[in-house]
Design an enzyme around this catalytic site. Structure first.
Site, PDB file in Angstrom:
ATOM      1  CG  HIS A  59      -4.419   2.836  -0.431  1.00  0.00           C
ATOM      2  ND1 HIS A  59      -5.275   2.133   0.324  1.00  0.00           N
ATOM      3  CD2 HIS A  59      -3.271   3.018   0.460  1.00  0.00           C
ATOM      4  CE1 HIS A  59      -5.103   2.364   1.568  1.00  0.00           C
ATOM      5  NE2 HIS A  59      -3.761   2.616   1.655  1.00  0.00           N
ATOM      6  CG  HIS A  71       2.127  -0.116   4.514  1.00  0.00           C
ATOM      7  ND1 HIS A  71       1.934  -0.964   5.371  1.00  0.00           N
ATOM      8  CD2 HIS A  71       1.180   0.787   4.534  1.00  0.00           C
ATOM      9  CE1 HIS A  71       0.354  -0.689   5.751  1.00  0.00           C
ATOM     10  NE2 HIS A  71       0.159   0.300   4.987  1.00  0.00           N
ATOM     11  CG  HIS A  96      -3.490   7.216   2.820  1.00  0.00           C
ATOM     12  ND1 HIS A  96      -3.673   6.926   3.891  1.00  0.00           N
ATOM     13  CD2 HIS A  96      -3.277   5.720   2.381  1.00  0.00           C
ATOM     14  CE1 HIS A  96      -3.429   5.739   4.578  1.00  0.00           C
ATOM     15  NE2 HIS A  96      -3.165   5.014   3.627  1.00  0.00           N
ATOM     16  CG  ASP A 105      -1.991  -0.765   1.359  1.00  0.00           C
ATOM     17  OD1 ASP A 105      -2.048  -1.928   0.300  1.00  0.00           O
ATOM     18  OD2 ASP A 105      -2.806  -1.016   2.092  1.00  0.00           O
TER      19      ASP A 105
HETATM   20 ZN   LIG Z   1      -2.376   3.015   3.316  1.00  0.00          ZN
END
Ligand SMILES: [Zn+2]
Length: 449
Positions: free
Chosen positions: A130, A230, A134, A79
Site C-alpha cells: 500500500h 482498515h 501512504h 489497509d
Molecule cells: Zn490506506
C-alpha cells in the site's frame, strides 16, 4: 527492481504444501465445519488464484471489472497496517472465523513492526502492499515519486517478511487516488491494482455501528464484491465480529485471493466473470457503437461546394441570394403539401341533420352538471344578468325558481353563494367565488351518490 524481487519469489516448505493443494482450491470449500472450536464461524469457502498480468486493475469503485466472484461471495481487505494494537485484534477475530483476507500493508508501518507483517502471513492471509508512506495526495505526486512510493513499499514489506519472499503483487493506491501513468507503471511491473467494490467508511469518525451498517448495506446493494476495511481502526475491531456473523446469517461466503505463480496457475475464468454483474440475456441492453475518432486533415483540405453542385435549377436563385445578402438561399418552392380541395357544397347538404332530442340533457344529469365549477361560474354570471333584468321588469318570480335548481350548500358557505350575489345585484369576481363555492358543492354532490 520489482521484477527482480518477484523473480526471487520463494516459498517455505509448508507454503509449498498448501500451494500444491491450491491446484484444486476452487473445488474445495472450507466451510465453518472446518473451523474447530468455532461452530458459528463463517469460514473461508474457497480460494481463487488470479493472474495480475491478465487482469491488472480490479474493483468497481474505479474500474469496470472486479474479481471473478459468484453471487454472495465477499473478499475481505484490510489497509494501512500493521499496527499491533488493532491489527492483532483483527487477526484474532479473523482466526476465530477461519476467514482469510488480504492485507495491504504500508512500508513504513512494516519497517516499524516487521513482526506484525510476519503474523499476517503466518495466519495464512495474503500480504500485499500500500506504498511506503501512504501519501494522502498520491494523485498529485510526480509520477517518479509515485513509482518510488510503490517500489519502496514493496521493498519494506519484503524486508519485514525476512526470508526473501515477496509480498503478493497486489497493490492498493492510498485513498484510491490514482495519478496519470501509475496504472501503466503497475501493469508493466506485473502488479494488480486493487480498488474495491464498496468501503465501510471505517477511516472516518463514525461509530462501529455505522461501519457495520455501511458494510452490510453496501454489500447487499451489490450482492458480492471486495470489502475495503482498515486494520488500524478501533471501530473496525469493534464492528468486524458483527459483520462476519451477519455475513454468515445472510448466506454470504468468504473468498480468499492469492496470486498466480509459475507452479500455481490461475483459476480458470471467463471474461464475463470479471464483471460485477455480467449482462444477462434476460436483461434488454443497448450497445451503441463508439464514436470513432476522426483525424482532421485541416480545414483547407475540404473543397467548398459550388452553387452548381446544388440540384436547384431556378435561374433567379443567385439573384435572390445576392439581393438578400445571405449565404443560405431559400428553396424556390415550399416543401409542405398544397391545401386539399374541399368537396362541393351540394355534397355537404346531403348529410343528415341531427335531431334536437340528441342534445337533450336528462334531469338527473343536470344537477351534477350544475355542480361543476365551470358551470357555477357561468350560472353566476347568467343569474347576475337575469337579476338585473328582473329588477328592471319588476319580476321576482324568476329568482325564486333559480334558487330551487341549486344543490344544497354546506353550512358555513351560504354567505358566499351565488344566490346572495344575485340578490345583492352585484357579482364581484364571480369566477373566483364560484370556484371556491363550487368545490364545496361538488363534495356534497358526491356524498349524495
Ligand atoms: Zn490506506
Amino acid at each position: 527492481m520489482i521484477a527482480s524481487v518477484f523473480a526471487r519469489h520463494r516459498r517455505r516448505p509448508l507454503t509449498a504444501l498448501c500451494v500444491g493443494l491450491l491446484g484444486s482450491v476452487a473445488a474445495q470449500a472450507a466451510s465453518a465445519a472446518d473451523c474447530p472450536g468455532h461452530p458459528d464461524a463463517i469460514g473461508t469457502s474457497r480460494t481463487i488464484v488470479v493472474d495480475p498480468r491478465a487482469h491488472p486493475i480490479i474493483g468497481t469503485m474505479q474500474y469496470n471489472k472486479t474479481l471473478p466472484l459468484e453471487d454472495r461471495e465477499v473478499v475481505l481487505t484490510f489497509d494501512d497496517g500493521p499496527l499491533p494494537k488493532y491489527s492483532n485484534q483483527i487477526l484474532d477475530i479473523l482466526a476465530s472465523h477461519c476467514a482469510k483476507a488480504t492485507f495491504f500493508l504500508v512500508g513504513r508501518q512494516a519497517n516499524g513492526n516487521p513482526e506484525g507483517v510476519r503474523k499476517v502471513r503466518a495466519a495464512g492471509h495474503t500480504v500485499a502492499t500500500h506504498t511506503q508512506n501512504h501519501p494522502a495526495g498520491m494523485h498529485r505526486l510526480p509520477l517518479d515519486r509515485s513509482k518510488q512510493e510503490i517500489e519502496q513499499g514493496i521493498a519494506s514489506v519484503t524486508a519485514a517478511l525476512g526470508d526473501g519472499t515477496a509480498p503478493a503483487p497486489f497493490l492498493r493506491i492510498p485513498g484510491l487516488r490514482v495519478n496519470d501513468g501509475i496504472e501503466e507503471f503497475a501493469a508493466s511491473k506485473g502488479l494488480q491494482i486493487w480498488s474495491a467494490d464498496f468501503p465501510a467508511d471505517d477511516w472516518r469518525n463514525v461509530s462501529a455501528n455505522r461501519v457495520y451498517d455501511l458494510a452490510i448495506q453496501r454489500l447487499e446493494a451489490k450482492g458480492k464484491g471486495i470489502l475495503l476495511l482498515h486494520d488500524i481502526q478501533p471501530r473496525t475491531v469493534a464492528a468486524l465480529p458483527r459483520i462476519l456473523h451477519d455475513l454468515k446469517v445472510r448466506g454470504y461466503r468468504i473468498v480468499h485471493v492469492v496470486p498466480a505463480t509459475a507452479d500455481r496457475p490461475a483459476t480458470p475464468t471467463e471474461p464475463s466473470q470479471w464483471q460485477l454483474h455480467p449482462p444477462s440475456e434476460m436483461v434488454a441492453i443497448s450497445r451503441w457503437p463508439k464514436v470513432p475518432k476522426f483525424a482532421s486533415a485541416g480545414p483547407a483540405a475540404l473543397p467548398v461546394p459550388a452553387l452548381s453542385h446544388l440540384d436547384w435549377h431556378t435561374t433567379d436563385l443567385g439573384l435572390r441570394t445576392a439581393r438578400r445578402g445571405r449565404g443560405v438561399p431559400l428553396p424556390p418552392a415550399a416543401l409542405w403539401p398544397r391545401p386539399t380541395t374541399l368537396p362541393p357544397v351540394s355534397t355537404l347538404a346531403t348529410l343528415p341533420v341531427p335531431a334536437a332530442s340528441l342534445f337533450k340533457i336528462p334531469e338527473s344529469a343536470r344537477l351534477t352538471l350544475l355542480a361543476s365549477p365551470t358551470h357555477r361560474a357561468a350560472a353566476a354570471q347568467a343569474r347576475s344578468t337575469e337579476a338585473s333584468s328582473a329588477k328592471v321588469a319588476g319580476k321576482s318570480r324568476r329568482q325564486g325558481r333559480t334558487a330551487t335548481t341549486q344543490p344544497p350548500e354546506p353550512a358555513g358557505h351560504a354567505e358566499q353563494t351565488p344566490q346572495t350575489q344575485s340578490a345583492a345585484g352585484t357579482a364581484p369576481k364571480p369566477a373566483t367565488q364560484a370556484k371556491r363555492n363550487g368545490r364545496s358543492v361538488r363534495v356534497a354532490g358526491l356524498k349524495k351518490r
